[in-house]
Design a protein around this motif. Sequence first.
Motif, PDB file in Angstrom:
ATOM      1  N   ASN A 182       0.770 -11.807  12.048  1.00 51.68           N
ATOM      2  CA  ASN A 182       2.218 -11.802  12.313  1.00 51.68           C
ATOM      3  C   ASN A 182       2.902 -10.536  11.786  1.00 51.68           C
ATOM      4  O   ASN A 182       4.112 -10.423  11.795  1.00 51.68           O
ATOM      5  N   LEU A 183       2.122  -9.577  11.297  1.00 55.43           N
ATOM      6  CA  LEU A 183       2.674  -8.313  10.829  1.00 55.43           C
ATOM      7  C   LEU A 183       1.990  -7.149  11.558  1.00 55.43           C
ATOM      8  O   LEU A 183       1.218  -6.389  10.981  1.00 55.43           O
ATOM      9  N   PRO A 184       2.250  -7.024  12.863  1.00 52.24           N
ATOM     10  CA  PRO A 184       1.520  -6.020  13.656  1.00 52.24           C
ATOM     11  C   PRO A 184       1.795  -4.592  13.208  1.00 52.24           C
ATOM     12  O   PRO A 184       0.956  -3.717  13.366  1.00 52.24           O
ATOM     13  N   TYR A 185       2.995  -4.312  12.682  1.00 54.02           N
ATOM     14  CA  TYR A 185       3.332  -2.933  12.312  1.00 54.02           C
ATOM     15  C   TYR A 185       3.096  -2.639  10.835  1.00 54.02           C
ATOM     16  O   TYR A 185       3.110  -1.492  10.414  1.00 54.02           O
ATOM     17  N   TRP A 186       2.910  -3.713  10.043  1.00 56.27           N
ATOM     18  CA  TRP A 186       2.735  -3.524   8.613  1.00 56.27           C
ATOM     19  C   TRP A 186       1.316  -3.916   8.184  1.00 56.27           C
ATOM     20  O   TRP A 186       1.101  -4.405   7.093  1.00 56.27           O
TER      21      TRP A 186
ATOM     22  N   LEU B 285      -2.733  -3.128   7.228  1.00 61.93           N
ATOM     23  CA  LEU B 285      -3.326  -2.173   6.300  1.00 61.93           C
ATOM     24  C   LEU B 285      -3.670  -0.834   6.948  1.00 61.93           C
ATOM     25  O   LEU B 285      -3.479   0.229   6.367  1.00 61.93           O
ATOM     26  N   ARG B 286      -4.175  -0.895   8.186  1.00 66.17           N
ATOM     27  CA  ARG B 286      -4.586   0.343   8.848  1.00 66.17           C
ATOM     28  C   ARG B 286      -3.385   1.233   9.134  1.00 66.17           C
ATOM     29  O   ARG B 286      -3.429   2.455   8.923  1.00 66.17           O
ATOM     30  N   ASN B 287      -2.281   0.623   9.596  1.00 63.66           N
ATOM     31  CA  ASN B 287      -1.082   1.428   9.842  1.00 63.66           C
ATOM     32  C   ASN B 287      -0.531   2.020   8.549  1.00 63.66           C
ATOM     33  O   ASN B 287      -0.031   3.140   8.521  1.00 63.66           O
ATOM     34  N   MET B 288      -0.629   1.251   7.461  1.00 61.41           N
ATOM     35  CA  MET B 288      -0.167   1.768   6.181  1.00 61.41           C
ATOM     36  C   MET B 288      -1.040   2.928   5.705  1.00 61.41           C
ATOM     37  O   MET B 288      -0.560   3.877   5.088  1.00 61.41           O
ATOM     38  N   TRP B 289      -2.321   2.847   6.051  1.00 60.90           N
ATOM     39  CA  TRP B 289      -3.240   3.947   5.709  1.00 60.90           C
ATOM     40  C   TRP B 289      -2.843   5.212   6.465  1.00 60.90           C
ATOM     41  O   TRP B 289      -2.827   6.309   5.910  1.00 60.90           O
TER      42      TRP B 289
ATOM     43  N   LEU C 261       0.826  -1.205   0.000  1.00 61.77           N
ATOM     44  CA  LEU C 261       0.000   0.000   0.000  1.00 61.77           C
ATOM     45  C   LEU C 261       0.868   1.267   0.000  1.00 61.77           C
ATOM     46  O   LEU C 261       0.450   2.313  -0.486  1.00 61.77           O
ATOM     47  N   ALA C 262       2.088   1.136   0.558  1.00 63.73           N
ATOM     48  CA  ALA C 262       2.991   2.295   0.609  1.00 63.73           C
ATOM     49  C   ALA C 262       3.391   2.755  -0.786  1.00 63.73           C
ATOM     50  O   ALA C 262       3.764   3.922  -0.976  1.00 63.73           O
ATOM     51  N   PHE C 263       3.311   1.853  -1.771  1.00 62.55           N
ATOM     52  CA  PHE C 263       3.684   2.229  -3.134  1.00 62.55           C
ATOM     53  C   PHE C 263       2.715   3.242  -3.747  1.00 62.55           C
ATOM     54  O   PHE C 263       2.989   3.801  -4.806  1.00 62.55           O
ATOM     55  N   LEU C 264       1.577   3.468  -3.062  1.00 58.16           N
ATOM     56  CA  LEU C 264       0.649   4.492  -3.539  1.00 58.16           C
ATOM     57  C   LEU C 264       1.263   5.891  -3.468  1.00 58.16           C
ATOM     58  O   LEU C 264       0.767   6.827  -4.101  1.00 58.16           O
ATOM     59  N   MET C 265       2.353   6.013  -2.691  1.00 59.94           N
ATOM     60  CA  MET C 265       3.037   7.303  -2.634  1.00 59.94           C
ATOM     61  C   MET C 265       3.619   7.673  -4.001  1.00 59.94           C
ATOM     62  O   MET C 265       3.745   8.855  -4.337  1.00 59.94           O
TER      63      MET C 265
END
Length: 431
Positions: A156-160, A162-166, A113-117
């Motif tokens: 297993n990806l608490p920091y990555w 979807l909500r955090n990426m948003w 989702l970060a690639f939306l930048m």
Amino acid sequence: MINSVHAFFDSLLNPQAHVTNPEKIQRSRLLATILLVQILFVILIIALVLQADPKDINEPTVQAAIGMLGISLVMYIANRSGYTSLAALGYFLPFVAVFIYIPFYSGENPAFLAFLMIPMIFIAIFFSIKRTTFAAIGILTLVGILLSFMDHSPTNLPYWNLRNMWYFLMLATGLILTFMWHLGNLEQIRQRELTRINERLEQKVAELERFTYTVSHELKNPVVTIKGFLGSVAKDIELGNYGKAQADFKRISNATNILNNTLSDLLELSRIGQIASQFKEIPLVELVQEVVDILNGRIDSNNITINVSSNLPIVYGDRARLREVFENLIDNAVKYMGGQSAPLIEIGKRDGKEPIFYVKDNGMGLELQYHMKIFGIFDKLDATSEGTGIGLALVKRIIETHGGRIWVESEGLGKGSTFCFTVPDGRKRDT
């Protein structure tokens, strides 16, 4: 060899010949560069992935990369054809679709989702802040809606997730828009400054045209006079008419004096503001008194009373030039005093937001239509009066080089004139 390389890159980056606007050409070259770099990198990545495992061609990320490769090629062709805005938009929309599809519909890592930048930065480069804001809000809103019912982030990806990426997208988008807003303000300031400079340049060009015409006309008169009387002198000498020849010589001498004085004044006018001057604090009371002493002979011979205000302040400027200002204004008042029974010249200061200095007389005065004209070169209201007609133009130039302004006030003929001017402190403008 170098020229061949440049020609090759130009053939890859430049749009077709019908695109002539320099800004459009530069935007087209930038977009072509971005698309070509992406095409090369995507081809390289796909090749490396498939070399490691050909079965990965069925992976959504690889299929998306192949789709973006095709879209990039199409947009590159559109850009080369001169449709830069359409190509940028056609690149932006599929890019957004791919990097929303990958994390939400294929179950891949939410970090995609970060690639939306990338499309956000891309649209910021090629479109206005208004359109970028609408596009960014649209993307964030779409992602927010999808999050409300499709948050399938792995545990297993608490920091990555979807909500955090948003949240990351919101923060990064805010920074991009703030940066764009700042750049937009700088651009507006730059454009205003360029407009101001262009207006001043146009004004100077117009002044130069008027100056050239006026000078050529004024200098032509004494030259014609000299040439004409030289011919007359030659005939007088040939006929032995020495008395008339002497009179003609006197007329030639007067014409040469006029020409010499005019050229001297023009040279003085051209030098103002061109030669660095030593600015310093100047007590105006002392300066004005010095000028009055210099002009004392003319003042006394015309029985003129001079009143100099004692509250004249200390100003910051070029002493020699400001002395010229008062010399010209006082001499001008003496010259156009007329037949006043009690001629009077007052020199003082008006208080306000900035001090306004004035030289006031009760002389001939002038009509409203001449209030601006008298500051022009050679614009004498009385053609028979002494002087070259450059004095007030000289004064105006000196005041303007000090950052001030000058104007005249008069209620009409026979009601006197007041020449007003300002001398701002240049040190305050520089801080």
